[in-house]
Design an enzyme around this catalytic site. Structure first.
Site, PDB file in Angstrom:
ATOM      1  CD  GLU A 478      32.410  20.561 -10.452  1.00 21.03           C
ATOM      2  OE1 GLU A 478      31.619  20.434 -10.958  1.00 21.03           O
ATOM      3  OE2 GLU A 478      33.176  19.989  -8.880  1.00 21.03           O
ATOM      4  CG  ASP A 551      29.860  20.354  -6.971  1.00 22.12           C
ATOM      5  OD1 ASP A 551      30.684  20.514  -6.198  1.00 22.12           O
ATOM      6  OD2 ASP A 551      29.291  21.240  -8.781  1.00 22.12           O
ATOM      7  CG  ASP A 553      27.667  16.294  -9.142  1.00 24.68           C
ATOM      8  OD1 ASP A 553      28.748  16.061  -8.973  1.00 24.68           O
ATOM      9  OD2 ASP A 553      27.075  17.614  -9.032  1.00 24.68           O
ATOM     10  CG  ASP A 555      28.865  16.218 -14.075  1.00 24.92           C
ATOM     11  OD1 ASP A 555      29.466  15.386 -15.520  1.00 24.92           O
ATOM     12  OD2 ASP A 555      27.651  16.668 -14.316  1.00 24.92           O
TER      13      ASP A 555
END
Length: 699
Positions: A478, A551, A553, A555
């Site tokens: 990403e 990541d 998180d 998102d």
């Protein structure tokens, strides 16, 4: 006990049935559970054929605790009057004479499941005991058989018949006994039999799941027919009987909805029609001679189909409710009529669809199609004994004509819904065609990477040196910031990197054409090198592992979900083969400060609970740690050594393998979470909100 002396009567009754007992495999395939189920369906099919003719709407199948099975219907009842050629009652003829019954030219059945005159007598021959009761003419008639021979059983309790009760065969003539009275308009047949342990292997049992599946299928095919399955075998152990009723007023339209593995892009379309053809068949004349006679036959066609968002094809074809899994002339006619019509439609709309010189192929129109095709005709000709392939040649043109006419009406309709759905079908099949052509071209040009051919791959791919597929890994990373760190952290011998920017297209909602035109999706498919959808070939995949590295998180989780949706929809074999993984990057970095010259210790944690446990342990040991503790918001915050140690180095990393436990359930979950229908997703989120604590939300 059975008499040891055979009279001429015994010989005439058993001459055909003895052959069945000597070679049961010729008639029922095997003598294990499959053969046992074959016998049961021979009896059930007789009742189903009555229902097909409009006689009786209910069939009940009871599996008794004593290993017997009973089939009840409310049809016309087997004839009880004397059959003039044999001088026997209709009941005895049906259960003792091979190739006898209502399907042999008497005109009782316009379309039946085949030559079922064999069925009842074969089941009788292979049964230790068979009891039949017929409600007809205001009376209940009964007859019993022992291994095919008619006679009487001396049961201790008439309500509890036993297969080993003393048996006395009829000597001079059979007797169809009147055992009760019924109302004049009450008719029906009840057959109960005990399979012969001398014939069937030990351990052969009735398969409940198979029985339920075929009962459901038959109820779909014969609209309005109710089939009630009662399994009373558990009553002896105190479990009690289980019961399941199948009845579908929607017929094969409901069957298509039941079979469809994906969400629809069209409604379920019905196509019906009929045609006639001439057929020369041998017919028995009044003198008993077989004479070749030309007969006019009628073939009725009933089709239900719909296209869905997926690319898998679910096709079921039947002849007089007999499944034909290997197709035949009816399926060939369907495919030919559909292909010819849709090719013409694509040519007419070539400008809008942006079609070049490529032509549709059969696989393009079958992608995402769920269809049920049924034809009914007298005396169908099958290829081989198993009835898996219809061979009647004239059926092909009849089905093709019905399909062409029905599709022309649908595509020529002025209704808004019909126009919209017709347009969606054309868009889908053209997208499939373009995908096939693109995949073929890509397959021809792409090879396992080398210096001369690497230019065909996306420029942003950071490839590995190894040509060993099993040992190579593709990290889908990403963002460019993470890519820079990952380049330094990877082992370039076997680890390749492909960066993606942000969130890729949600392919659960998008069409195939939109997916292929999306640069991120196209790059992933091109780099993996095995194609997509129907053209996907796992053997040509360029990497042994594909690792999604996003990541830690919200998102990142969404990006991982979008990527998994792409794999699930267009490359599911990668998941089934265990080649898709999710990297597990750490959330926290704790630096434990050691006294003196001893180097500090680094501990990585992967959840809040793990962090709290580590900190509690350090306080208990009186160890100090740097504060504040580093919280990784993204992969780009790590340096190369940290990323290599925690996420990429095979010796230390943790990977989560993505697996499919239940494909149908997985498809439902993806459709719920990523599909077009918003309302069920909203309900799902609201229902699950109670279990979410604010502390778990990363803000």
């Amino acid at each position: 006990m059975a008499s040891s002396d055979y009279s001429a009567r015994h010989l005439s009754v058993l001459e055909g049935l003895e052959a069945v007992r000597k070679r049961p495999g010729m008639y029922i395939g095997s003598t294990d559970s499959r053969g046992l189920m074959h016998c049961l369906w021979e009896i059930i099919d007789n009742s189903v054929d009555e229902a097909l003719g409009g006689n009786g709407e209910d069939i009940e199948v009871i599996l008794h605790p004593d290993a017997s099975v009973e089939v009840r219907d409310h049809a016309r009842g087997i004839p009880v009057d004397i059959e003039p050629k044999t001088g026997l009652s209709g009941v005895e003829v049906v259960f003792t004479k091979l190739h006898a019954g209502g399907k042999f030219g008497s005109g009782s059945y316009a379309a039946s499941g085949g030559l079922h005159g064999v069925g009842a007598s074969v089941v009788n021959a292979l049964s230790e005991r068979l009891d039949v009761e017929v409600d007809r003419d205001g009376k209940t008639w009964a007859m019993s058989f022992h291994r095919g021979e008619p006679g009487r059983f001396a049961d201790v309790d008439p309500k509890d018949p036993k297969p080993d009760s003393p048996f006395s065969p009829f000597i001079s003539g059979s007797e169809l006994t009147v055992v009760g009275k019924v109302k004049k308009d009450v008719t029906g047949t009840r057959v109960r039999y005990w399979a012969d342990p001398q014939i069937f292997t030990r351990g052969a049992t009735f398969q409940t799941e198979e029985l339920l599946a075929r009962a459901r299928q038959t109820a779909f095919l014969v609209r309005g027919l109710g089939i009630d399955i009662v399994d009373a075998r558990g009553s002896e152990s105190g479990e009690g009987p289980t019961r399941e009723l199948f009845k579908f007023d929607g017929g094969i339209a409901e069957y298509v909805d039941f079979l469809a593995p994906d969400s629809p892009i069209t409604e379920t379309w019905r196509m019906t029609g009929s045609g006639t053809f001439a057929e020369t068949v041998p017919v028995l004349d009044d003198k008993g001679h077989m004479v070749a006679t030309e007969l006019q036959r009628e073939c009725t066609v009933d089709i239900a189909l719909r296209w869905g968002t997926g690319y898998d094809t679910v096709f079921r074809s039947y002849v007089n409710i007999i499944a034909t899994p290997k197709g035949g002339t009816h399926q060939t006619g369907f495919e030919a009529g559909m292909l010819k019509f849709l090719r013409a439609q694509v040519e007419q709309n070539s400008r809008r669809l942006k079609v070049g010189n490529d032509k549709l192929e059969k696989d393009d129109i079958l992608a995402g199609l769920t269809a049920v095709l049924t034809v009914r005709l007298p005396e169908p000709q099958f290829e081989g004994q198993t009835k898996e392939i219809l061979g009647t040649p004239a059926v092909r043109n009849i089905v093709s004509a019905v399909v062409a006419k029905a599709m022309a009406e649908r595509f020529g309709s002025s209704k808004r819904d019909d126009k919209t759905q017709a347009s969606l079908v054309l868009d889908k099949i053209v997208a499939e065609m373009k995908s096939r052509v693109s995949a073929r071209a890509h397959k021809e040009t792409q090879r396992r990477k080398n210096a001369l051919e690497s230019s065909s791959l996306p420029a942003k791919l950071v490839d590995c040196r190894s040509s060993d597929v099993a040992n190579s890994e593709l990290f889908i990373v990403e963002g460019d910031s993470a890519l820079g760190t990952a380049k330094l952290a990877r082992d370039s011998e076997y680890q390749a990197l492909l960066p993606i920017r942000g969130k890729i297209l949600n392919v659960q909602k998008a069409s195939v054409a939109d997916m292929l035109s999306n640069s991120e999706c196209a790059s992933i498919i091109q780099v993996i090198g095995a194609g997509s959808g129907r053209s996907f070939d796992l053997a040509t995949a360029r990497y042994g592992k594909v690792i999604i590295m996003s990541d830690a998180d919200v998102d990142g989780a969404h990006i991982r979900t979008l990527l998994l949706t792409l794999f699930m929809r267009y490359m599911p074999d990668m998941i089934r083969d265990g080649r898709v993984y999710a990297a597990v990057p750490p959330l926290h970095r704790v630096i434990v400060m050691n006294p003196g010259s001893k180097p500090n210790e680094t501990i990585y944690t992967y959840s809040e609970a793990e962090l709290n446990g580590v900190l509690a342990g350090l306080k208990k040991s009186n160890k100090r740690y740097q504060d504040p503790i580093q919280r990784y918001k993204g992969l780009g915050e790590m340096d190369a050594d940290q990323l290599a140690t925690t996420t990429m180095d095979r010796a230390h990393r943790t990977l989560r393998r993505v697996q499919i436990g239940d494909a149908a359930n997985a498809e439902r979950v993806f459709e719920l979470l990523m599909g077009n229908d918003v309302a069920p997703r909203k309900d799902f989120i609201i229902a699950g909100s109670e279990g979410l604590s604010r502390e778990r939300i990363d803000v």
